[in-house]
Design a protein around this motif. Structure first.
Motif, PDB file in Angstrom:
ATOM      1  N   SER A 282     -46.827  30.325 -37.341  1.00 35.46           N
ATOM      2  CA  SER A 282     -46.174  29.532 -36.297  1.00 35.46           C
ATOM      3  C   SER A 282     -46.560  30.303 -34.889  1.00 35.46           C
ATOM      4  CB  SER A 282     -44.763  29.308 -36.418  1.00 35.46           C
ATOM      5  OG  SER A 282     -44.068  29.029 -35.222  1.00 35.46           O
ATOM      6  N   TYR A 283     -46.349  31.649 -35.148  1.00 39.45           N
ATOM      7  CA  TYR A 283     -46.808  32.769 -33.929  1.00 39.45           C
ATOM      8  C   TYR A 283     -47.981  32.421 -33.491  1.00 39.45           C
ATOM      9  CZ  TYR A 283     -47.276  37.297 -31.589  1.00 39.45           C
ATOM     10  OH  TYR A 283     -47.603  38.317 -31.003  1.00 39.45           O
ATOM     11  N   VAL A 284     -49.115  32.424 -34.543  1.00 34.64           N
ATOM     12  CA  VAL A 284     -50.206  32.213 -33.870  1.00 34.64           C
ATOM     13  C   VAL A 284     -50.512  31.032 -33.221  1.00 34.64           C
ATOM     14  CG1 VAL A 284     -52.939  31.664 -34.814  1.00 34.64           C
ATOM     15  CG2 VAL A 284     -51.777  33.547 -35.883  1.00 34.64           C
ATOM     16  N   GLY A 285     -49.911  29.927 -33.603  1.00 34.47           N
ATOM     17  CA  GLY A 285     -50.133  28.720 -32.957  1.00 34.47           C
ATOM     18  C   GLY A 285     -49.215  28.712 -31.677  1.00 34.47           C
ATOM     19  N   ILE A 286     -48.374  29.384 -31.487  1.00 31.02           N
ATOM     20  CA  ILE A 286     -47.580  29.406 -30.170  1.00 31.02           C
ATOM     21  C   ILE A 286     -48.416  30.421 -29.275  1.00 31.02           C
ATOM     22  CG2 ILE A 286     -45.445  30.520 -29.319  1.00 31.02           C
ATOM     23  CD1 ILE A 286     -43.983  29.634 -31.636  1.00 31.02           C
ATOM     24  N   ALA A 287     -48.916  31.245 -29.564  1.00 30.07           N
ATOM     25  CA  ALA A 287     -49.799  32.303 -29.063  1.00 30.07           C
ATOM     26  C   ALA A 287     -50.736  31.634 -28.201  1.00 30.07           C
ATOM     27  CB  ALA A 287     -50.149  33.558 -29.777  1.00 30.07           C
ATOM     28  N   VAL A 288     -51.536  30.488 -29.005  1.00 30.12           N
ATOM     29  CA  VAL A 288     -52.783  30.087 -28.502  1.00 30.12           C
ATOM     30  C   VAL A 288     -52.352  29.029 -27.556  1.00 30.12           C
ATOM     31  CG1 VAL A 288     -54.675  28.609 -29.150  1.00 30.12           C
ATOM     32  CG2 VAL A 288     -54.220  30.510 -30.830  1.00 30.12           C
TER      33      VAL A 288
ATOM     34  N   GLN B 159     -42.912  21.440 -25.960  1.00 32.69           N
ATOM     35  CA  GLN B 159     -44.170  21.661 -26.726  1.00 32.69           C
ATOM     36  C   GLN B 159     -44.459  22.565 -27.932  1.00 32.69           C
ATOM     37  OE1 GLN B 159     -44.012  21.321 -23.364  1.00 32.69           O
ATOM     38  NE2 GLN B 159     -45.255  19.526 -22.423  1.00 32.69           N
ATOM     39  N   LEU B 160     -44.189  23.695 -27.237  1.00 33.58           N
ATOM     40  CA  LEU B 160     -44.087  24.881 -28.121  1.00 33.58           C
ATOM     41  C   LEU B 160     -42.859  24.965 -29.093  1.00 33.58           C
ATOM     42  CD1 LEU B 160     -44.871  27.892 -25.589  1.00 33.58           C
ATOM     43  CD2 LEU B 160     -46.641  26.453 -26.917  1.00 33.58           C
ATOM     44  N   ALA B 161     -41.731  24.262 -28.785  1.00 33.60           N
ATOM     45  CA  ALA B 161     -40.634  24.430 -29.514  1.00 33.60           C
ATOM     46  C   ALA B 161     -41.084  23.416 -30.618  1.00 33.60           C
ATOM     47  CB  ALA B 161     -39.451  23.567 -28.617  1.00 33.60           C
ATOM     48  N   LEU B 162     -41.866  22.425 -30.514  1.00 34.18           N
ATOM     49  CA  LEU B 162     -42.193  21.518 -31.849  1.00 34.18           C
ATOM     50  C   LEU B 162     -42.904  22.303 -32.573  1.00 34.18           C
ATOM     51  CD1 LEU B 162     -42.909  18.133 -29.726  1.00 34.18           C
ATOM     52  CD2 LEU B 162     -40.616  19.036 -31.249  1.00 34.18           C
ATOM     53  N   ILE B 163     -43.809  22.992 -32.172  1.00 39.32           N
ATOM     54  CA  ILE B 163     -44.870  23.691 -33.030  1.00 39.32           C
ATOM     55  C   ILE B 163     -44.037  24.848 -33.774  1.00 39.32           C
ATOM     56  CG2 ILE B 163     -46.781  25.562 -32.889  1.00 39.32           C
ATOM     57  CD1 ILE B 163     -47.791  24.431 -30.441  1.00 39.32           C
ATOM     58  N   ALA B 164     -43.126  25.199 -33.134  1.00 39.38           N
ATOM     59  CA  ALA B 164     -42.154  26.400 -33.871  1.00 39.38           C
ATOM     60  C   ALA B 164     -41.520  25.629 -35.041  1.00 39.38           C
ATOM     61  CB  ALA B 164     -41.189  26.983 -32.820  1.00 39.38           C
ATOM     62  N   LEU B 165     -40.928  24.634 -34.704  1.00 36.28           N
ATOM     63  CA  LEU B 165     -40.189  23.696 -35.617  1.00 36.28           C
ATOM     64  C   LEU B 165     -40.612  23.192 -36.643  1.00 36.28           C
ATOM     65  CD1 LEU B 165     -37.500  21.797 -33.250  1.00 36.28           C
ATOM     66  CD2 LEU B 165     -37.260  24.021 -34.402  1.00 36.28           C
ATOM     67  N   VAL B 166     -41.990  23.030 -36.727  1.00 40.94           N
ATOM     68  CA  VAL B 166     -42.845  22.594 -37.740  1.00 40.94           C
ATOM     69  C   VAL B 166     -42.832  23.522 -38.892  1.00 40.94           C
ATOM     70  CG1 VAL B 166     -45.134  22.132 -38.387  1.00 40.94           C
ATOM     71  CG2 VAL B 166     -44.589  21.136 -36.398  1.00 40.94           C
ATOM     72  N   ALA B 167     -42.670  24.688 -38.590  1.00 45.37           N
ATOM     73  CA  ALA B 167     -42.768  25.699 -39.677  1.00 45.37           C
ATOM     74  C   ALA B 167     -41.510  25.807 -40.453  1.00 45.37           C
ATOM     75  CB  ALA B 167     -42.727  27.046 -39.057  1.00 45.37           C
TER      76      ALA B 167
ATOM     77  N   GLN C 195     -40.849  35.853 -27.795  1.00 45.55           N
ATOM     78  CA  GLN C 195     -39.893  36.707 -28.528  1.00 45.55           C
ATOM     79  C   GLN C 195     -38.953  35.521 -29.323  1.00 45.55           C
ATOM     80  OE1 GLN C 195     -37.969  39.258 -25.609  1.00 45.55           O
ATOM     81  NE2 GLN C 195     -36.411  39.917 -27.359  1.00 45.55           N
ATOM     82  N   TYR C 196     -38.612  34.329 -28.969  1.00 43.28           N
ATOM     83  CA  TYR C 196     -37.677  33.535 -29.451  1.00 43.28           C
ATOM     84  C   TYR C 196     -38.256  33.292 -30.817  1.00 43.28           C
ATOM     85  CZ  TYR C 196     -34.791  32.914 -25.213  1.00 43.28           C
ATOM     86  OH  TYR C 196     -33.965  32.937 -24.124  1.00 43.28           O
ATOM     87  N   SER C 197     -39.668  32.947 -30.876  1.00 42.78           N
ATOM     88  CA  SER C 197     -40.150  32.516 -32.134  1.00 42.78           C
ATOM     89  C   SER C 197     -40.002  33.475 -33.137  1.00 42.78           C
ATOM     90  CB  SER C 197     -41.637  31.963 -31.914  1.00 42.78           C
ATOM     91  OG  SER C 197     -42.502  33.210 -31.685  1.00 42.78           O
TER      92      SER C 197
END
Length: 633
Positions: free
Chosen positions: A307-313, A211-219, A334-336
């Motif tokens: 992306s970082y804000v979205g992943i953190a939340v 789920q978080l990976a998809l958020i990161a890849l959206v960027a 850290q990966y993001s």
């Protein structure tokens, strides 16, 4: 960080890039080692945050479990929290592994930290090793490329240099080769590492939380579109920077080479104005290129922060719900953060790689140029030659649409001095260049002692010919070394004898170091006449069977000219000589005078006979010694 290298756009990027990588083929074993070390380093760097996340879990679980009643199980603690209405806290604990009352397990924590440190240490060691190996590979490849270019330069026909700007050829041999080296050293390994890092981080992010990976890849699409738009704009500006850099370098080279001429005509202000204009154009292009390309990283960082804000939340909510541990959340963050760094590096390195490929394309164009015809070398000339030269129906032109010499025939008998005169562009220098095989004939043939010069190797032919050009050329070295260049096997006595025969000896003794006087880079510590005398001495030392003097006395004063003529008269004994001259006083004693006009011999004979004929030679002679000729004539 990136964009410092001016980019040039390759005409055909992929074919040129493939050929550039083909240069590495002889070093493929080393390249495989480099790739293997990069892969190991990337794997270790990518896995290390996950292990560090496990250490974070040990700390967090220990801190939480320390305040819980000992002897209870994790399930009992969670059930008690739910009974007290603390469902959210219970959900978070359900995603953790803890021992109530145990505290932090420092043994496990120390082992995990040691593993992480070892992973980073080994990764750093492998990166240093791959850099060392790659540098050695690239240096060998570039050294071989320079040798190939140097060898190619020596195989190119003279007309290649006649049709190319000297600055452009030098740029291909020096700047473009250096740019290739920089691209291979920096862009090659960095691009591979960045690509592998992106792939590795992507795999790890999906392994931690899809789920978080998809958020990161959206960027990624947002960053790609922004970088692409900026890159396209910066590419045009970098192309303008290179163009203006070349224009400025050309103007500087001309101004420095013709510095005396600029001062003679008082054009310093004009030259400075032109320099200021070109410098201003280069400044604007460079500033624009650097400014626009510098926007790539800020744009990508901005997208990364979103992306970082979205992943953190979302990550915080998943930790609170027990869907993932705090260690996994910190590892993912850290990966993001590390995910965008290789992307930015790829953008910058792609720019550098494109510049390197464009430089490679320019070097390959040089390497692919048509070479002079190979030597057949079926015959050799005897050590002692007569020097009989014959032109048989010779036809030659520099370009097919402009005929120059057509069906020209004449013979120079052994020991004769043949003077060639005529107006500028008549083909005088071309004639002797054909004898030297600087150019190949379109038709006909030239023989030396009955041997077709095309059946001789160029080295064999030119070893029998001594040539003195109008422009005296001296290399950085002593006067003695410059004279000895005509015959490297000559003894000191032979060098000095040649210097005395050409009256070099008379001015050398006036110099502080004598024959050991070092000629500076521009040859400014000797006069133009003295430089010409040294080049004449060099030709004399070669003791050629055939002597060619192309305006050899043009830079010599009148008194020195008389002395040189006397020396040349002695040298011409039993030696065929071709003398090109504009000052007709220097060729009065020539055995045969050829008068050329538009590639044709319009008159021939000795000085007295041609004056009696009152033809073309007469008009040339009278224009120099009896006032200007009547234009109507």
């Amino acid at each position: 960080m990136f964009g410092g290298t001016p980019a040039k756009k390759a005409k055909q990027f992929w074919p040129s890039a493939k050929r550039l990588l083909g240069l590495l083929r002889p070093e493929r074993a080393g390249i495989i080692v480099v790739l293997a070390m990069v892969l190991v380093a990337v794997v270790l760097n990518v896995v290390a945050p996950r292990v560090l996340g496990r250490a974070m879990d040990v700390i967090f679980s220990g801190v939480i479990g320390r305040d819980m009643p000992a002897g209870m199980t994790q399930e009992q603690v969670i059930a008690g929290l739910r009974a007290q209405g603390q469902d959210q806290f219970a959900d978070m604990l359900s995603g953790m592994t803890l021992v109530p009352g145990a505290g932090i397990d420092f043994l496990v924590l120390g082992r995990l930290i040691a593993i992480v440190l070892c992973m980073y240490l080994v990764a750093s060691l492998f990166m240093w090793l791959q850099g060392w190996v790659l540098n050695r590979i690239v240096m060998r490849v570039v050294a071989q490329l320079r040798m190939d270019v140097e060898a190619k330069i020596n195989r190119l026909p003279l007309n290649y240099f006649d049709t190319k700007q000297r600055g452009d050829v030098l740029s291909r041999v020096t700047n473009d080769v250096d740019n290739i080296q920089q691209a291979l050293q920096q862009a090659f390994a960095q691009l591979i590492m960045s690509v592998l890092t992106v792939l590795g981080i992507t795999v790890m992010m999906f392994a931690v939380s899809w789920q978080l990976a998809l958020i990161a890849l959206v960027a990624l699409p947002l960053a790609g579109v922004g970088a692409g738009m900026i890159g396209a704009r910066s590419q045009k500006l970098f192309a303008a920077q290179w163009k203006n850099t070349g224009g400025l370098n050309g103007q500087i080279e001309e101004a420095f080479s013709g510095h005396d001429l600029v001062r003679v005509f008082g054009r310093e202000a004009d030259v400075l104005k032109e320099f200021d204009e070109k410098n201003e154009a280069l400044y604007k292009a460079s500033f624009g290129a650097q400014f626009v390309s510098g926007m790539i990283m800020p744009v990508m960082n901005f997208v990364s922060y979103l992306s970082y804000v979205g992943i953190a939340v979302v990550g915080g909510l998943r930790v609170a719900s027990g869907a993932m541990t705090l260690g996994d959340a910190t590892a993912f963050i850290q990966y993001s953060r590390e995910f965008t760094q290789p992307l930015g590096q790829m953008a910058g390195m792609a720019n550098m790689l494109q510049s390197g490929v464009a430089s490679a394309e320019r070097v390959f164009e040089l390497l692919d140029e048509d070479e002079q015809l190979p030597d057949t070398a079926t015959k050799q000339l005897p050590a002692r030659m007569d020097g009989h030269v014959e032109f048989e129906h010779v036809t030659f032109s520099y370009t097919p649409d402009k005929p120059l010499i057509e069906d020209l025939s004449f013979a120079a008998r052994p020991g004769e001095t043949v003077a060639i005169v005529g107006p500028t562009g008549a083909g005088k220098t071309t004639l002797v260049n054909l004898v030297m095989r600087f150019y190949e004939l379109n038709a006909g043939r030239i023989t030396l002692d009955g041997v077709d010069i095309t059946e001789l190797s160029r080295a064999e032919l030119r070893s029998k010919v001594g040539m003195v050009l109008q422009d005296a050329w001296l290399f950085g070295g002593t006067i003695f070394e410059n004279i000895r260049y005509g015959n490297l096997a000559a003894t000191e006595e032979e060098v000095i004898a040649a210097a005395k025969a050409t009256y070099v000896d008379r001015f050398v003794h006036a110099l502080p170091e004598g024959y050991d006087t070092v000629i500076d880079e521009e040859g400014n510590n000797v006069s133009a006449g003295e430089k010409q005398l040294i080049t004449i001495a060099r030709a004399f030392l070669a003791n050629p069977a055939l002597l060619i003097l192309d305006e050899a006395t043009s830079s010599v004063d009148t008194r020195t000219e008389l002395l040189v003529q006397q020396a040349m008269a002695a040298l011409r004994t039993d030696r065929t000589s071709f003398v090109i001259a504009h000052r007709l006083s220097t060729i009065r004693d020539a055995d045969v005078i050829l008068v050329m006009d538009e590639g044709r011999i319009v008159e021939q004979g000795n000085h007295a006979r041609l004056l009696e004929a009152q033809g073309a030679y007469y008009r040339l002679y009278m224009s120099q010694f009896a006032g200007a000729a009547d234009p109507a004539s």
